[in-house]
Design an enzyme around this catalytic site. Structure first.
Site, PDB file in Angstrom:
ATOM      1  N   CYS A   1       0.820  -1.213   0.000  1.00 29.82           N
ATOM      2  CA  CYS A   1       0.000   0.000   0.000  1.00 29.82           C
ATOM      3  C   CYS A   1       0.853   1.262   0.000  1.00 29.82           C
ATOM      4  CB  CYS A   1      -0.955   0.002   1.187  1.00 29.82           C
ATOM      5  SG  CYS A   1      -0.111   0.077   2.794  1.00 29.82           S
TER       6      CYS A   1
ATOM      7  N   HIS B   1      -2.247   0.850   7.263  1.00 35.87           N
ATOM      8  CA  HIS B   1      -2.530   0.900   5.832  1.00 35.87           C
ATOM      9  C   HIS B   1      -2.383   2.323   5.306  1.00 35.87           C
ATOM     10  CE1 HIS B   1      -4.219  -0.363   2.035  1.00 35.87           C
ATOM     11  NE2 HIS B   1      -5.262   0.426   2.149  1.00 35.87           N
TER      12      HIS B   1
ATOM     13  N   ASN C   1      -7.961   4.497  -2.423  1.00 36.46           N
ATOM     14  CA  ASN C   1      -7.440   3.266  -1.859  1.00 36.46           C
ATOM     15  C   ASN C   1      -6.789   2.434  -2.959  1.00 36.46           C
ATOM     16  OD1 ASN C   1      -6.854   1.403   0.106  1.00 36.46           O
ATOM     17  ND2 ASN C   1      -8.950   0.702   0.402  1.00 36.46           N
TER      18      ASN C   1
END
Length: 467
Positions: A91, A386, A408
């Protein structure tokens, strides 16, 4: 000493230890007390039947918080394509490259678009982390195996998590290539098996290097052997991720995907120079909200870097209100930001909505959850897990943030068109890291960032890598 007295002393010591051990166990009397208390507050049979046959989150979901999500934002950066990190912990790379490609589009007034290869940069990330582990083992070879720092290297020899500092160091050192030039492989999308195999090999190599140092092998010979080891790791990465591109032909495209200009040849470094144009390190500051520590102090995390010769993660600890103002200043100028969160908390995955009132676990279990942010961090109950790309904020009439939106990296079908929306009250509780270009940072804050950092250790609950 009299032998009988000596044996008596040992017996008493053992008895003391045994008593200490048993005094902390669950006794029949304690169990009776628990059973009595349960009888006084009997659990509803209907509640047990419901929980026994359903997902806890489905039952704890706060119905009053299930209204339509307001998707309007008073300040929003231009949209870009949503990527998918699949079953990997990259991520940090997806968010970091999102920022870089957004900056490129802004520089060209949103007439051009670029997508960078994650597989290419991930290859060098894994190679560099392997070297960081092996060199760290060499540096600490004189310490015993149970030393905290030695265990740090052997516990997780390699991983796919990271921070924005990794994007900064790796991209500058190795350059970038377009996504289509080096596409994702199965092992890039699904990293766990590859990581386990390479980790096992690195642990084996680490023991060998420790033995070489212990036997007084020359430093030159140790480094030569380390290079041979890394050659094996390089080959393993080529097999799983593909050999990294050295030269390629590419033509830029506009937002609609149509070619602009003639194709030309690039090396990865040349492509980096054309799309990024400068060294990233030194152009930004990382800020963090850690209420356990004094604010307006700078901290540095030892060994929290992707390359041995790279940059440790350094951050300025700020109150959330200050962090919010930095984010707003950047977004107002159309600049997206790298940011990270404890995304699993109070997350309505189906709606792509994060709010502190999404789930009422207290009412469901007849208890209260009272820890504040600092207490959650110090007990490992919460931390940055994250990274996502901060893209929008909605302000009220007084200029205060009401809600935020992030891009995202779970694919365009997840959340709200690949994005998540979070209320400001959730943002303040579960947001931790933000990377801001220095041009949006007040002079006083920049001065605070330049303080001599306080060194902290990577074992700290909050200094886990973003995945």
């Amino acid at each position: 000493m009299n032998k009988k007295l000596f044996l008596l002393g040992i017996s008493l010591a053992v008895a003391g230890i045994t008593q200490a051990q048993t005094s902390g166990g669950i006794t029949p009397q304690m169990l009776q007390q628990m059973e009595k208390q349960q009888a006084q507050q009997p659990m509803s049979r209907g509640l047990f039947n419901a929980i026994a046959q359903n997902n806890i989150d489905d039952l704890a979901k706060n119905f009053q918080n299930q209204g339509d999500i307001d998707t309007h934002f008073s300040i929003e950066t231009p949209k870009q394509s949503i990527h998918d990190q699949k079953s990997s912990g990259r991520c940090w790379m997806f968010s970091g490259l999102n920022v870089l490609r957004s900056n490129f589009a802004k520089q060209h007034e949103d007439t051009l678009a670029v997508e960078f290869s994650h597989d290419y940069l991930f290859f060098y990330d894994q190679l560099e982390k392997a070297n960081l582990m092996l060199q760290g083992v060499i540096d600490h070879a004189s310490k015993p195996m149970d030393d905290t720092r030695v265990q740090f290297f052997f516990h997780h020899p390699i991983n796919d998590g990271g921070t924005f500092c990794g994007v900064s160091d790796l991209a500058y050192k190795y350059g970038l290539v377009p996504k289509g030039v080096q596409p994702e492989t199965y092992s890039a999308d699904n990293t766990s098996r590859m990581a386990r195999i390479i980790s096992s090999k690195l642990r084996e190599y680490g023991l060998e290097l420790r033995e070489m140092v212990a036997s007084k092998t020359s430093s030159k010979a140790v480094q030569a052997r380390k290079t041979e080891m890394l050659s094996d790791i390089y080959r393993m990465l080529c097999i799983t991720l593909g050999e990294p591109v050295k030269e390629f032909t590419y033509a830029h495209k506009n937002k609609d995907g149509k070619q602009v200009g003639e194709p030309r040849k690039y090396t990865p470094k040349q492509f980096y120079e054309e799309t990024v144009g400068r060294e990233i390190n030194g152009t930004f500051i990382m800020v963090m909200n850690d209420p356990r520590r004094p604010y307006y102090k700078t901290y540095e995390v030892e060994y929290d870097r992707h390359t041995y010769d790279g940059t440790n993660w350094k951050y300025l600890n700020l109150p959330m209100k200050d962090i919010e103002q930095l984010a707003i200043a950047s977004l107002k100028d159309g600049r997206k930001l790298y940011s990270s969160y404890d995304v699993g908390k109070q997350f309505d995955r189906k709606r792509g909505y994060l709010d502190t009132e999404n789930y009422d676990y207290g009412s469901l279990f007849g208890t209260e959850f009272k820890m504040d942010k600092a207490q959650r961090i110090m007990t490992f109950d919460s931390g940055s897990t994250h990274a996502m790309t901060l893209t929008a904020v909605d302000l009220d009439k007084d200029g205060n943030p009401v809600k935020w939106k992030v891009e995202n990296s779970w694919g365009a079908a997840s959340g709200v068109g690949g994005c998540l929306i979070m209320t400001n009250r959730w943002f303040e509780e579960y947001m931790f890291r933000l990377v801001v270009d220095k041009q949006y940072v007040p002079a006083e804050t920049l001065k605070q960032y330049e303080q001599k950092p306080i060194m902290v250790m990577p074992e700290d609950p909050l200094f886990q890598v973003d995945e």
